[in-house]
Enzyme design. Sequence first.
Site, PDB file in Angstrom:
ATOM      1  CE1 TYR A 123       0.417   6.120  -0.627  1.00  0.00           C
ATOM      2  CE2 TYR A 123       1.097   3.943  -1.333  1.00  0.00           C
ATOM      3  CZ  TYR A 123       0.562   4.777  -0.378  1.00  0.00           C
ATOM      4  OH  TYR A 123       0.193   4.264   0.838  1.00  0.00           O
ATOM      5  CD1 TRP A 180       3.867   3.309   2.661  1.00  0.00           C
ATOM      6  CD2 TRP A 180       4.823   2.699   4.597  1.00  0.00           C
ATOM      7  NE1 TRP A 180       2.874   3.166   3.594  1.00  0.00           N
ATOM      8  CE2 TRP A 180       3.437   2.788   4.794  1.00  0.00           C
ATOM      9  CE3 TRP A 180       5.628   2.320   5.658  1.00  0.00           C
ATOM     10  CZ2 TRP A 180       2.834   2.534   6.026  1.00  0.00           C
ATOM     11  CZ3 TRP A 180       5.032   2.052   6.887  1.00  0.00           C
ATOM     12  CH2 TRP A 180       3.660   2.172   7.063  1.00  0.00           C
TER      13      TRP A 180
END
Length: 782
Positions: free
Chosen positions: A118, A120
């Site tokens: 996970y 960005w």
Amino acid sequence: MNDADGARTAPRYQHMSHWGMFEAEVADGDVVAAHPYTGDANPSPVLGNIAGSVRSKARITGPVVRRGWLENGPGPSSSRGSDEFVSVDWEELTQRLANELRRVVDTHGNSAIYGGSYGWASAGRFHHAQSQVHRFLNTLGGYTRSVHSYSLGATGVIMPRVVGTHWKMFARSTSWKIIAEHTDLMVCFGGVPLKNTGVNHGGTSDHPTRDALDALRRRGGSIVSFSPLHDDVHGAAERHAPVPGTDVAIMLALAYVLATEDLHDTAFLGSHCVGYDRFEDYLLGRSDGVPKSPSWAEQISGIAAADLVALARRMAAGRTMVTVTWSLQRVRHGEQAPWMGVTLAAMLGQIGLPGGGFGHGYGSMNEPGLAPVPYPLPTLPQGLNPVRDFIPVAAISDMLLNPGAPFDYDGQRLTYPDIKMLYWAGGNPFHHHQDIPRLRRALARPDTIVVHDPYWTPMARHADIVVPSTTSLERADLSCTRNDPLLVAMHAAVGPYADARDDYDTFAAVARKLGVGEKFTEGRSSEQWLEHLYGQWRDFVRADGGPAPSFDDFWTQGHVRMRTEDDLILFGDFRTDPVKFPLATPSGRIEIFSADIDGFGYDDCAGHPRWYEPEEWLGGRRARQFPLHLIANQPRTRLHSQLDHGGTSQKSKIRGREPLRIHPDDAADRGLTAGDVVRVFNDRGACLAGVVVDEGVRRGVVQLSTGAWYDPLDATDPDSLCVHGNPNVLTPDVGTSSLAHGCTGQHVLVEIERYEGALPPIRAFDPPTIIRRSVPGSARSN
Ligand code: PGD
């Protein structure tokens, strides 16, 4: 490059970040300034972190392997995070990676690789690290994945069951234009924090929220905000500061007034919703003997009952938009706030009308309120993952610590797989996960951890194999998001720093060693992929009659402008004709009562929205021990943990520590003044922070943003004090509920005291000790 007067000027390159479009000014191999795009109405100050980021001392300059892993081979190790590293060349790194992947797959199967990875990462459609790692692992036969996000773990599960979607609530939300033109009253739970609108996943060419709110007020509309932090909203006529975590009780009280004063829209509830009756039994106390009246809510939230009565009447008197920020669902029982927000808006009967209804995430990120483009985005195909195992993303420590254990998720009984290898690219669990002491114990369990990152983040320090990535500034890419009119050419500003490589090239090299090179690359270089993805996208746009220049023309012009759906109203078609445009719920309508959720029988998520007393709140027993409610929200000076070493982020620090805001009375009670360094603690951990005294913070509340890089005083001790101010050493690692198991990192109870000892140095941005094997005698370097 020369300017008009013939003076030499530094070259500039158009680029994109998650916090905005800019021109990178380059000198001496680094970006020295980021100049915002001239079309951006309100550029983000976070751009100030970019200067100096390429050659930052925190960069990973070449491939390294953890010494213990090299000497002892793969296996569980509590030395992760404190061990030295040994530098290797790219050939050795890629061969070791290939060997370890082969060993794990052959011995334990693909489900033993956790590739949820996970994070960005950076803007850019092709080089996006998560897309790259997922495609790579799929070419090897798949991996255990994660579902949903840290941003929206609860929403991602509850909203599809209530309104049939979660992503449409932001990507196809009622536009700012419509709100500015039609909304009389915007009632904002969690406010509309402008700081968060600086950011958009994948980038943005404009930041219109501030101007839209100003336009709404100029037209005579007004904004009412509920938040313990005064600055969580821009331009509100009325600000209420409730006890944190009590918004659902407030919304129930407003609903109670609507129901008891016959101000609710029974026709809409009958034609577009199911289950209002069941909910009303609870609301009025028929099912549990507790009417959810304004005076009941006042006891819980601290908001005066008379104010709630007056507000409910105003809400029913005009065009009202009820909004709930994402932060409200990043807490225990986080499913309830968006569910109750929809229910309240449904009672007002304005869902699908211009300027009325419900909004989720205005002020949580730039996207909500931005008009969508009608085309798909250029997308790197990720391939198929045949492995069935998955976890809700915030269950990583649970999974690593409890292999084979059963767990509940969204009506299913699942089992945690036995993970031997963790593969991470483009994320920082030491930023995003809760209860870092527990996370560190969990990270000691697998055989091997691989991390790709440009920087020595705490996660990279806990890896066995560290892969130095380029930053986006070192590579060309395409940027485009579903709610921005521009497809943007991201020009490389500088060449790869030191011995860093694009993730794509690393994956391609390892794939070749594993015999799947062609499957991974399809025979394309990065440049060829950009042209290929652009060509596929252009076919869609051309079919719609949109602008479709050749790749070369696009690259030279710098962007293509697309049409956008400016007058969008969330659920407008459903309102017009619920039979022709049903919602994707079992009933096709808004499920105020969900028979499915009711049937799961969870004791922490019933069949309709309701108030649950959380563990971490000022009204509970735990507050006697830890009497301050800490809000660990998104920072205003950076995106998450990215570029914490950058100028804007560093300027905000106090004696090198993350700033903590506290009400003057709470500061006085503890003998604290602005600029003091404090120890923030509870029974899970402790960190240092720098005091900012601020009347805009509710009494009993303190605020410490996420994103300061974890910096343990003693790196060998998982329970060590973090000397820098990472609030996730304090937050509970517990899911929102058995339904969604979303992240609950937003709220935690703490106590604070002045730190009396000598201030420890900040070492978060110093690279770890690296043994350079290439130098005779194995010279060490820091
Ligand atoms: P970032 O700091 O953005 O945090 O968590 P996330 O892990 O996304 O990490 C991205 C990493 O990617 C950085 O280390 C960066 O250097 C790296 N990177 C950038 N570009 C590249 C690249 O090209 N290649 C590679 N390999 N790496 C790259 C964010 C998460 O945190 C989110 S979304 C939310 S909403 C949560 N919010 C909270 C909260 O409200 N409260 C608490 N306590 N905790 C939270 N955590 C969550």
